[in-house]
Design a protein around this motif. Structure first.
Motif, PDB file in Angstrom:
ATOM      1  N   LYS A   9       0.839  -1.198   0.000  1.00  0.00           N
ATOM      2  CA  LYS A   9       0.000   0.000   0.000  1.00  0.00           C
ATOM      3  C   LYS A   9       0.873   1.246   0.000  1.00  0.00           C
ATOM      4  CE  LYS A   9      -3.831  -1.847   2.728  1.00  0.00           C
ATOM      5  NZ  LYS A   9      -4.575  -1.676   3.990  1.00  0.00           N
ATOM      6  N   LYS A  10       0.281   2.362  -0.390  1.00  0.00           N
ATOM      7  CA  LYS A  10       0.949   3.651  -0.332  1.00  0.00           C
ATOM      8  C   LYS A  10       1.310   3.933   1.128  1.00  0.00           C
ATOM      9  CE  LYS A  10       0.060   8.449  -1.586  1.00  0.00           C
ATOM     10  NZ  LYS A  10      -0.895   9.361  -2.209  1.00  0.00           N
ATOM     11  N   GLY A  11       2.558   4.353   1.373  1.00  0.00           N
ATOM     12  CA  GLY A  11       2.995   4.642   2.738  1.00  0.00           C
ATOM     13  C   GLY A  11       3.763   3.498   3.386  1.00  0.00           C
ATOM     14  N   ASP A  12       3.713   2.289   2.802  1.00  0.00           N
ATOM     15  CA  ASP A  12       4.478   1.156   3.340  1.00  0.00           C
ATOM     16  C   ASP A  12       5.975   1.403   3.149  1.00  0.00           C
ATOM     17  OD1 ASP A  12       2.280  -0.319   4.101  1.00  0.00           O
ATOM     18  OD2 ASP A  12       2.300  -1.634   2.356  1.00  0.00           O
ATOM     19  N   THR A  13       6.790   0.920   4.090  1.00  0.00           N
ATOM     20  CA  THR A  13       8.240   0.968   3.938  1.00  0.00           C
ATOM     21  C   THR A  13       8.667  -0.318   3.241  1.00  0.00           C
ATOM     22  OG1 THR A  13       8.453   2.248   5.954  1.00  0.00           O
ATOM     23  CG2 THR A  13      10.443   1.192   5.143  1.00  0.00           C
ATOM     24  N   VAL A  14       9.412  -0.161   2.147  1.00  0.00           N
ATOM     25  CA  VAL A  14       9.837  -1.324   1.364  1.00  0.00           C
ATOM     26  C   VAL A  14      11.338  -1.282   1.111  1.00  0.00           C
ATOM     27  CG1 VAL A  14       7.620  -1.703   0.198  1.00  0.00           C
ATOM     28  CG2 VAL A  14       9.275  -0.153  -0.806  1.00  0.00           C
ATOM     29  N   ARG A  15      11.905  -2.447   0.793  1.00  0.00           N
ATOM     30  CA  ARG A  15      13.316  -2.561   0.420  1.00  0.00           C
ATOM     31  C   ARG A  15      13.370  -3.122  -0.997  1.00  0.00           C
ATOM     32  NH1 ARG A  15      16.164  -5.940   4.500  1.00  0.00           N
ATOM     33  NH2 ARG A  15      16.099  -4.019   5.708  1.00  0.00           N
ATOM     34  N   VAL A  16      14.248  -2.551  -1.829  1.00  0.00           N
ATOM     35  CA  VAL A  16      14.430  -3.042  -3.191  1.00  0.00           C
ATOM     36  C   VAL A  16      15.274  -4.312  -3.116  1.00  0.00           C
ATOM     37  CG1 VAL A  16      15.298  -2.497  -5.494  1.00  0.00           C
ATOM     38  CG2 VAL A  16      14.288  -0.694  -4.098  1.00  0.00           C
ATOM     39  N   ILE A  17      14.784  -5.404  -3.722  1.00  0.00           N
ATOM     40  CA  ILE A  17      15.479  -6.693  -3.608  1.00  0.00           C
ATOM     41  C   ILE A  17      16.239  -7.080  -4.869  1.00  0.00           C
ATOM     42  CG2 ILE A  17      13.997  -7.621  -1.804  1.00  0.00           C
ATOM     43  CD1 ILE A  17      12.488  -9.160  -4.022  1.00  0.00           C
ATOM     44  N   SER A  18      16.044  -6.333  -5.972  1.00  0.00           N
ATOM     45  CA  SER A  18      16.829  -6.612  -7.172  1.00  0.00           C
ATOM     46  C   SER A  18      16.876  -5.379  -8.056  1.00  0.00           C
ATOM     47  CB  SER A  18      16.241  -7.796  -7.943  1.00  0.00           C
ATOM     48  OG  SER A  18      15.006  -7.451  -8.511  1.00  0.00           O
ATOM     49  N   GLY A  19      17.855  -5.356  -8.944  1.00  0.00           N
ATOM     50  CA  GLY A  19      18.020  -4.226  -9.848  1.00  0.00           C
ATOM     51  C   GLY A  19      19.132  -3.306  -9.396  1.00  0.00           C
ATOM     52  N   GLU A  20      19.234  -2.162 -10.063  1.00  0.00           N
ATOM     53  CA  GLU A  20      20.312  -1.219  -9.801  1.00  0.00           C
ATOM     54  C   GLU A  20      20.263  -0.620  -8.398  1.00  0.00           C
ATOM     55  OE1 GLU A  20      21.545   2.416 -12.292  1.00  0.00           O
ATOM     56  OE2 GLU A  20      21.426   0.744 -13.717  1.00  0.00           O
ATOM     57  N   SER A  21      19.058  -0.459  -7.854  1.00  0.00           N
ATOM     58  CA  SER A  21      18.884   0.161  -6.534  1.00  0.00           C
ATOM     59  C   SER A  21      18.774  -0.878  -5.417  1.00  0.00           C
ATOM     60  CB  SER A  21      17.625   1.030  -6.545  1.00  0.00           C
ATOM     61  OG  SER A  21      17.694   1.996  -7.551  1.00  0.00           O
ATOM     62  N   LYS A  22      19.268  -2.084  -5.638  1.00  0.00           N
ATOM     63  CA  LYS A  22      19.147  -3.174  -4.668  1.00  0.00           C
ATOM     64  C   LYS A  22      19.668  -2.768  -3.292  1.00  0.00           C
ATOM     65  CE  LYS A  22      20.461  -7.982  -3.940  1.00  0.00           C
ATOM     66  NZ  LYS A  22      21.039  -9.185  -4.554  1.00  0.00           N
ATOM     67  N   GLY A  23      18.871  -3.079  -2.243  1.00  0.00           N
ATOM     68  CA  GLY A  23      19.271  -2.797  -0.872  1.00  0.00           C
ATOM     69  C   GLY A  23      18.748  -1.481  -0.331  1.00  0.00           C
ATOM     70  N   ILE A  70       6.899  -3.718  -9.184  1.00  0.00           N
ATOM     71  CA  ILE A  70       6.425  -4.108  -7.840  1.00  0.00           C
ATOM     72  C   ILE A  70       7.031  -5.436  -7.380  1.00  0.00           C
ATOM     73  CG2 ILE A  70       4.326  -5.333  -8.525  1.00  0.00           C
ATOM     74  CD1 ILE A  70       3.018  -3.505  -6.184  1.00  0.00           C
ATOM     75  N   SER A  71       7.453  -6.280  -8.328  1.00  0.00           N
ATOM     76  CA  SER A  71       8.055  -7.563  -7.952  1.00  0.00           C
ATOM     77  C   SER A  71       9.470  -7.390  -7.409  1.00  0.00           C
ATOM     78  CB  SER A  71       8.082  -8.512  -9.152  1.00  0.00           C
ATOM     79  OG  SER A  71       8.964  -8.026 -10.141  1.00  0.00           O
ATOM     80  N   ASN A  72      10.051  -6.208  -7.595  1.00  0.00           N
ATOM     81  CA  ASN A  72      11.421  -5.953  -7.144  1.00  0.00           C
ATOM     82  C   ASN A  72      11.493  -5.305  -5.769  1.00  0.00           C
ATOM     83  OD1 ASN A  72      12.362  -6.992  -9.536  1.00  0.00           O
ATOM     84  ND2 ASN A  72      12.584  -5.013 -10.514  1.00  0.00           N
ATOM     85  N   VAL A  73      10.349  -5.165  -5.082  1.00  0.00           N
ATOM     86  CA  VAL A  73      10.343  -4.590  -3.738  1.00  0.00           C
ATOM     87  C   VAL A  73       9.647  -5.538  -2.767  1.00  0.00           C
ATOM     88  CG1 VAL A  73      10.415  -2.193  -4.525  1.00  0.00           C
ATOM     89  CG2 VAL A  73       8.222  -3.255  -4.099  1.00  0.00           C
ATOM     90  N   MET A  74      10.090  -5.478  -1.495  1.00  0.00           N
ATOM     91  CA  MET A  74       9.508  -6.298  -0.437  1.00  0.00           C
ATOM     92  C   MET A  74       9.211  -5.431   0.768  1.00  0.00           C
ATOM     93  SD  MET A  74      11.340  -9.956   0.086  1.00  0.00           S
ATOM     94  CE  MET A  74      10.291 -10.962   1.088  1.00  0.00           C
TER      95      MET A  74
END
Length: 107
Positions: A9-23, A70-74
């Motif tokens: 949802k909008k406002g959730d804190t997420v971490r990028v799990i793949s791609g150039e911005s990973k981590g 969206i599949s690249n964030v958790m």
């Protein structure tokens, strides 16, 4: 066609799990359902060239967030990434988001 349902949802804190911005981590600013993408605060920064206008009379190059699939964030809960499921609440019967590992309700 019915509206797509995402577990984020909008406002959730997420971490990028793949791609150039990973981590990198940040809050979701916007969800683009038509393209299955999200805008995350401070992640995937792009340079956009803008013409002078009332908002920015100088114009020039502006840094802004680019969309990430969206599949690249958790989702991040308590400093750790968690998988998200949905389950009917016992009291109200409404669907609530739960952590798949701990089975706890996510806000």
């Amino acid at each position: 066609m019915a509206e797509k349902k995402f577990k984020l949802k909008k406002g959730d804190t997420v971490r990028v799990i793949s791609g150039e911005s990973k981590g990198q981590e940040g809050k979701i600013l916007e969800i683009i359902t038509k393209k299955d993408r999200v805008l995350v605060e401070g992640v995937n920064m792009i340079s956009k060239h803008t013409k002078p206008n009332a908002k920015s009379p100088q114009g020039g190059i502006v840094k802004q967030e680019g969309a990430v699939h969206i599949s690249n964030v958790m989702l991040v809960e308590g400093g750790k990434t968690v998988r998200v499921g949905r389950k009917a609440d016992e009291k109200t019967g409404k669907l609530v988001r739960i952590s798949k590992k701990t089975k706890e309700v996510i806000k």
